[in-house]
Design an enzyme around this catalytic site. Structure first.
Site, PDB file in Angstrom:
ATOM      1  N   SER A   1       4.182   1.191  -1.089  1.00  0.00           N
ATOM      2  CA  SER A   1       5.055   1.176  -1.248  1.00  0.00           C
ATOM      3  C   SER A   1       4.960   2.214  -2.185  1.00  0.00           C
ATOM      4  O   SER A   1       6.072   3.536  -1.884  1.00  0.00           O
ATOM      5  CB  SER A   1       5.774  -0.039  -2.599  1.00  0.00           C
ATOM      6  OG  SER A   1       5.497  -0.344  -3.220  1.00  0.00           O
TER       7      SER A   1
ATOM      8  N   ALA B   1       0.266  -3.487   8.517  1.00  0.00           N
ATOM      9  CA  ALA B   1      -0.946  -2.692   8.731  1.00  0.00           C
ATOM     10  C   ALA B   1      -1.534  -3.239  10.120  1.00  0.00           C
ATOM     11  O   ALA B   1      -1.848  -1.760  10.772  1.00  0.00           O
ATOM     12  CB  ALA B   1      -2.320  -2.826   7.528  1.00  0.00           C
TER      13      ALA B   1
ATOM     14  N   TYR C   1     -10.550 -12.678 -13.130  1.00  0.00           N
ATOM     15  CA  TYR C   1     -11.193 -11.918 -12.219  1.00  0.00           C
ATOM     16  C   TYR C   1     -12.123 -12.622 -11.332  1.00  0.00           C
ATOM     17  O   TYR C   1     -12.291 -12.429 -10.582  1.00  0.00           O
ATOM     18  CB  TYR C   1     -12.022 -11.059 -12.955  1.00  0.00           C
ATOM     19  CG  TYR C   1     -10.657 -10.426 -12.362  1.00  0.00           C
ATOM     20  CD1 TYR C   1      -9.907  -9.199 -11.770  1.00  0.00           C
ATOM     21  CD2 TYR C   1     -10.064 -10.412 -14.539  1.00  0.00           C
ATOM     22  CE1 TYR C   1      -8.628  -8.125 -12.236  1.00  0.00           C
ATOM     23  CE2 TYR C   1      -8.625  -9.290 -14.799  1.00  0.00           C
ATOM     24  CZ  TYR C   1      -8.324  -7.613 -14.385  1.00  0.00           C
ATOM     25  OH  TYR C   1      -7.265  -7.156 -13.888  1.00  0.00           O
TER      26      TYR C   1
ATOM     27  N   HIS D   1      -8.364   2.023  -8.631  1.00  0.00           N
ATOM     28  CA  HIS D   1      -8.872   0.851  -9.710  1.00  0.00           C
ATOM     29  C   HIS D   1      -9.704  -0.116 -10.145  1.00  0.00           C
ATOM     30  O   HIS D   1      -9.460  -1.041 -10.750  1.00  0.00           O
ATOM     31  CB  HIS D   1      -7.642   0.264  -9.352  1.00  0.00           C
ATOM     32  CG  HIS D   1      -5.951   0.814  -9.074  1.00  0.00           C
ATOM     33  ND1 HIS D   1      -5.276   0.720  -8.211  1.00  0.00           N
ATOM     34  CD2 HIS D   1      -5.804   2.439 -10.221  1.00  0.00           C
ATOM     35  CE1 HIS D   1      -4.350   1.250  -8.219  1.00  0.00           C
ATOM     36  NE2 HIS D   1      -4.540   1.808  -8.890  1.00  0.00           N
TER      37      HIS D   1
ATOM     38  N   ASP E   1     -10.608  -5.099  -3.623  1.00  0.00           N
ATOM     39  CA  ASP E   1     -11.367  -6.070  -3.486  1.00  0.00           C
ATOM     40  C   ASP E   1     -12.716  -4.698  -2.145  1.00  0.00           C
ATOM     41  O   ASP E   1     -12.577  -4.057  -2.404  1.00  0.00           O
ATOM     42  CB  ASP E   1     -10.864  -6.522  -2.124  1.00  0.00           C
ATOM     43  CG  ASP E   1      -9.855  -5.712  -1.361  1.00  0.00           C
ATOM     44  OD1 ASP E   1     -10.789  -4.996  -0.944  1.00  0.00           O
ATOM     45  OD2 ASP E   1      -8.675  -5.842  -0.670  1.00  0.00           O
TER      46      ASP E   1
ATOM     47  N   MET F   1       8.694   0.206   2.920  1.00  0.00           N
ATOM     48  CA  MET F   1       9.443   1.497   2.061  1.00  0.00           C
ATOM     49  C   MET F   1       9.842   1.712   2.074  1.00  0.00           C
ATOM     50  O   MET F   1      10.822   1.609   2.826  1.00  0.00           O
ATOM     51  CB  MET F   1       7.872   2.480   1.779  1.00  0.00           C
ATOM     52  CG  MET F   1       8.073   3.287   0.950  1.00  0.00           C
ATOM     53  SD  MET F   1       7.126   4.745   1.927  1.00  0.00           S
ATOM     54  CE  MET F   1       5.105   4.221   1.684  1.00  0.00           C
ATOM     55  N   GLU F   2      11.076   1.788   0.615  1.00  0.00           N
ATOM     56  CA  GLU F   2      12.418   2.059   0.695  1.00  0.00           C
ATOM     57  C   GLU F   2      12.936   3.848   1.332  1.00  0.00           C
ATOM     58  O   GLU F   2      14.179   3.563   2.500  1.00  0.00           O
ATOM     59  CB  GLU F   2      12.572   1.480  -0.420  1.00  0.00           C
ATOM     60  CG  GLU F   2      12.607   0.123  -0.856  1.00  0.00           C
ATOM     61  CD  GLU F   2      12.747   0.172  -2.465  1.00  0.00           C
ATOM     62  OE1 GLU F   2      14.029   1.366  -3.734  1.00  0.00           O
ATOM     63  OE2 GLU F   2      13.175  -0.865  -2.372  1.00  0.00           O
TER      64      GLU F   2
END
Length: 230
Positions: free
Chosen positions: A171, A214, A53, A104, A89, A197-198
């Site tokens: 995703s 993006a 990290y 997270h 980030d 993305m499926e």
């Protein structure tokens, strides 16, 4: 002013040069996820985890927010924008966005190994022996696998108030983060920007899926949102 809630993932930061969470070989920066992103990995080899990290934190100083981050910030002139990000980030902040939930954790913060310790700003390397003000070993403010997601309730609350919802750079395979979309109101219009993305139709209509980067997707979507909702 309509509330636009954004769920962002690694894809938006990748354009700034930050690697996505897991490479094709299942490793993250040549490490097994279990070794660098779990409480068990930290217990086995705390210096390895801290060094991992530390390197991520140093990389942040070498990258800049990209156009997608900045376009999201510009939408605050037209909408009440709230960002729920899976990213650790600080590129959303540096891009100009002001209302951000980090599901997270954050690389630029630290806490002690004691549960419920105060979260502190921290941009330097963390070493074994570095102590939190409470006297315990410092660790990154990162939600590791197997740990609770403290901001999940806040994210659900914000999502439940959305008039518009945007999924960008993810995703929708990481849980519980991906489950946030289940809480958006029925009237809420959902948009997706992700080239990989499926099954986007599980989340949105065909014409609301931008199968692009993006940045390119944000350029298109910003015009659409302003034209349609202003």
């Amino acid at each position: 002013m309509k509330k636009l809630v954004v769920l962002s993932g690694a894809g938006i930061s990748a354009e700034s040069g930050i690697k996505t969470f897991r490479d094709y070989n299942g490793l993250w920066e040549n490490h097994r996820i279990e070794d660098v992103a779990s409480p068990e990995g930290f217990a086995r080899n705390p210096q390895l985890v801290l060094d991992f990290y530390n390197a991520r934190r140093q990389q942040l100083k070498e990258v800049e927010p990209n156009a997608a981050h900045k376009l999201l910030a510009e939408l605050e002139d037209f909408f009440d924008v709230h960002i729920i990000t899976q990213n650790v980030d600080d590129l959303h902040e540096r891009g100009g966005s002001t209302k951000i939930i980090h599901l997270h954790g954050e690389l630029t913060k630290a806490k002690s190994v004691n549960e419920n310790s105060e979260i502190i700003d921290y941009i330097d390397d963390i070493k074994v022996g570095d102590l939190h003000p409470d006297g315990s070993q410092l660790r990154p403010h990162i939600v590791w696998f197997g740990e609770m997601v403290p901001e999940m309730d806040n994210a659900i609350d914000i999502a439940s108030q959305a008039d518009l919802f945007l999924v960008i750079g993810t995703s929708m395979q990481v849980y519980p983060a991906a489950s946030v979309i289940r809480y958006v109101p029925e009237h809420c219009e959902i948009f997706v920007i992700d080239p990989n993305m499926e099954n986007p139709n599980a989340f949105t209509k065909n014409d609301n899926h931008f199968k692009t980067s993006a940045t390119e997707g944000m350029k298109q979507l910003k015009e659409i949102l302003i034209k349609k909702y202003q």
